[in-house]
Design a protein around this motif. Structure first.
Motif, PDB file in Angstrom:
ATOM      1  N   GLU A   1       1.291   4.343  10.045  1.00 16.10           N
ATOM      2  CA  GLU A   1       0.016   5.072  10.170  1.00 16.10           C
ATOM      3  C   GLU A   1      -0.437   5.131  11.627  1.00 16.10           C
ATOM      4  O   GLU A   1      -0.885   6.172  12.089  1.00 16.10           O
ATOM      5  CB  GLU A   1      -1.050   4.405   9.295  1.00 16.10           C
ATOM      6  CG  GLU A   1      -2.298   5.220   9.135  1.00 16.10           C
ATOM      7  CD  GLU A   1      -2.080   6.554   8.424  1.00 16.10           C
ATOM      8  OE1 GLU A   1      -2.892   7.477   8.663  1.00 16.10           O
ATOM      9  OE2 GLU A   1      -1.122   6.699   7.648  1.00 16.10           O
TER      10      GLU A   1
ATOM     11  N   ARG B   1      -9.971   4.874   9.186  1.00 17.03           N
ATOM     12  CA  ARG B   1      -8.843   5.223   8.311  1.00 17.03           C
ATOM     13  C   ARG B   1      -8.594   4.135   7.272  1.00 17.03           C
ATOM     14  O   ARG B   1      -8.378   4.415   6.096  1.00 17.03           O
ATOM     15  CB  ARG B   1      -7.590   5.459   9.159  1.00 17.03           C
ATOM     16  CG  ARG B   1      -6.364   5.809   8.364  1.00 17.03           C
ATOM     17  CD  ARG B   1      -6.366   7.286   7.975  1.00 17.03           C
ATOM     18  NE  ARG B   1      -5.126   7.600   7.320  1.00 17.03           N
ATOM     19  CZ  ARG B   1      -5.024   7.924   6.031  1.00 17.03           C
ATOM     20  NH1 ARG B   1      -6.107   8.009   5.279  1.00 17.03           N
ATOM     21  NH2 ARG B   1      -3.860   8.199   5.502  1.00 17.03           N
TER      22      ARG B   1
ATOM     23  N   ASP C   1     -11.333   4.318   4.710  1.00 19.52           N
ATOM     24  CA  ASP C   1     -11.128   5.476   3.827  1.00 19.52           C
ATOM     25  C   ASP C   1     -10.013   5.228   2.809  1.00 19.52           C
ATOM     26  O   ASP C   1     -10.070   5.735   1.688  1.00 19.52           O
ATOM     27  CB  ASP C   1     -10.799   6.730   4.644  1.00 19.52           C
ATOM     28  CG  ASP C   1     -11.992   7.228   5.462  1.00 19.52           C
ATOM     29  OD1 ASP C   1     -13.137   6.761   5.218  1.00 19.52           O
ATOM     30  OD2 ASP C   1     -11.763   8.068   6.359  1.00 19.52           O
ATOM     31  N   GLU C   2      -8.995   4.456   3.191  1.00 18.58           N
ATOM     32  CA  GLU C   2      -7.877   4.127   2.295  1.00 18.58           C
ATOM     33  C   GLU C   2      -8.235   3.004   1.330  1.00 18.58           C
ATOM     34  O   GLU C   2      -7.451   2.675   0.451  1.00 18.58           O
ATOM     35  CB  GLU C   2      -6.644   3.720   3.100  1.00 18.58           C
ATOM     36  CG  GLU C   2      -5.921   4.868   3.746  1.00 18.58           C
ATOM     37  CD  GLU C   2      -5.163   5.742   2.753  1.00 18.58           C
ATOM     38  OE1 GLU C   2      -4.546   5.213   1.805  1.00 18.58           O
ATOM     39  OE2 GLU C   2      -5.191   6.971   2.929  1.00 18.58           O
TER      40      GLU C   2
ATOM     41  N   HIS D   1       0.867  -1.177   0.000  1.00 17.12           N
ATOM     42  CA  HIS D   1       0.000   0.000   0.000  1.00 17.12           C
ATOM     43  C   HIS D   1       0.904   1.228   0.000  1.00 17.12           C
ATOM     44  O   HIS D   1       1.806   1.337   0.830  1.00 17.12           O
ATOM     45  CB  HIS D   1      -0.917   0.007   1.231  1.00 17.12           C
ATOM     46  CG  HIS D   1      -1.906   1.126   1.216  1.00 17.12           C
ATOM     47  ND1 HIS D   1      -2.967   1.147   0.333  1.00 17.12           N
ATOM     48  CD2 HIS D   1      -1.991   2.263   1.939  1.00 17.12           C
ATOM     49  CE1 HIS D   1      -3.669   2.250   0.542  1.00 17.12           C
ATOM     50  NE2 HIS D   1      -3.097   2.938   1.498  1.00 17.12           N
ATOM     51  N   GLN D   2       0.692   2.096  -0.942  1.00 23.49           N
ATOM     52  CA  GLN D   2       1.478   3.321  -1.091  1.00 23.49           C
ATOM     53  C   GLN D   2       2.987   3.042  -1.143  1.00 23.49           C
ATOM     54  O   GLN D   2       3.790   3.737  -0.538  1.00 23.49           O
ATOM     55  CB  GLN D   2       1.150   4.311   0.021  1.00 23.49           C
ATOM     56  CG  GLN D   2      -0.274   4.819  -0.020  1.00 23.49           C
ATOM     57  CD  GLN D   2      -0.568   5.847   1.057  1.00 23.49           C
ATOM     58  OE1 GLN D   2       0.246   6.129   1.931  1.00 23.49           O
ATOM     59  NE2 GLN D   2      -1.761   6.415   0.982  1.00 23.49           N
TER      60      GLN D   2
ATOM     61  N   TRP E   1       3.163   0.006   6.397  1.00 26.83           N
ATOM     62  CA  TRP E   1       2.280   1.166   6.290  1.00 26.83           C
ATOM     63  C   TRP E   1       1.398   1.257   7.533  1.00 26.83           C
ATOM     64  O   TRP E   1       1.212   2.343   8.090  1.00 26.83           O
ATOM     65  CB  TRP E   1       1.407   1.066   5.035  1.00 26.83           C
ATOM     66  CG  TRP E   1       0.479   2.228   4.897  1.00 26.83           C
ATOM     67  CD1 TRP E   1       0.740   3.415   4.271  1.00 26.83           C
ATOM     68  CD2 TRP E   1      -0.848   2.342   5.410  1.00 26.83           C
ATOM     69  NE1 TRP E   1      -0.344   4.266   4.374  1.00 26.83           N
ATOM     70  CE2 TRP E   1      -1.337   3.625   5.074  1.00 26.83           C
ATOM     71  CE3 TRP E   1      -1.680   1.502   6.135  1.00 26.83           C
ATOM     72  CZ2 TRP E   1      -2.608   4.067   5.433  1.00 26.83           C
ATOM     73  CZ3 TRP E   1      -2.941   1.934   6.489  1.00 26.83           C
ATOM     74  CH2 TRP E   1      -3.396   3.208   6.138  1.00 26.83           C
TER      75      TRP E   1
END
Length: 105
Positions: free
Chosen positions: A28, A82, A85-86, A16-17, A24
């Motif tokens: 986070e 969160r 939302d991601e 992720h990202q 991550w």
């Protein structure tokens, strides 16, 4: 304190990202001000697909990973929101717990 133990289950090759999903998630939770989390690497495991995943000497991509933390109810809700939302789809266990520290810190 009363809250939850959140445990997330993933594997080394989930990204992720540009980072592993486990890394991550650690970053986070730290950025959100959550007091601590632990990344645990597993030797073997299987998920709902029934596929056995394990760490291999030459290839770590399939290695099972677990991220565990003790959080307040508010922080649990914030973190799960969160992730939603991601757009992250990850299996987790949310268990009610009592937690705290012994001694002076």
């Amino acid at each position: 304190m009363v809250g939850y133990q959140l445990t997330f289950f993933t594997q080394q090759d989930r990204m992720h990202q540009g980072k592993t999903l486990a890394k991550w998630l650690l970053e986070e939770t730290r950025a959100m001000g959550i007091g601590g989390a632990t990344l645990i690497a597993g030797a073997e495991g299987f998920g709902r697909d029934g596929k056995l995943r394990s760490v291999h000497f030459f290839e770590l991509a399939d290695q099972p990973l677990e991220v565990t933390m003790a959080v307040s109810e508010t922080d649990a809700e914030r973190l799960l929101t969160r992730l939603k939302d991601e757009g992250i789809n990850i299996f987790y266990v949310k268990t009610p717990i009592e937690y705290g520290m012994t001694g002076d810190c």
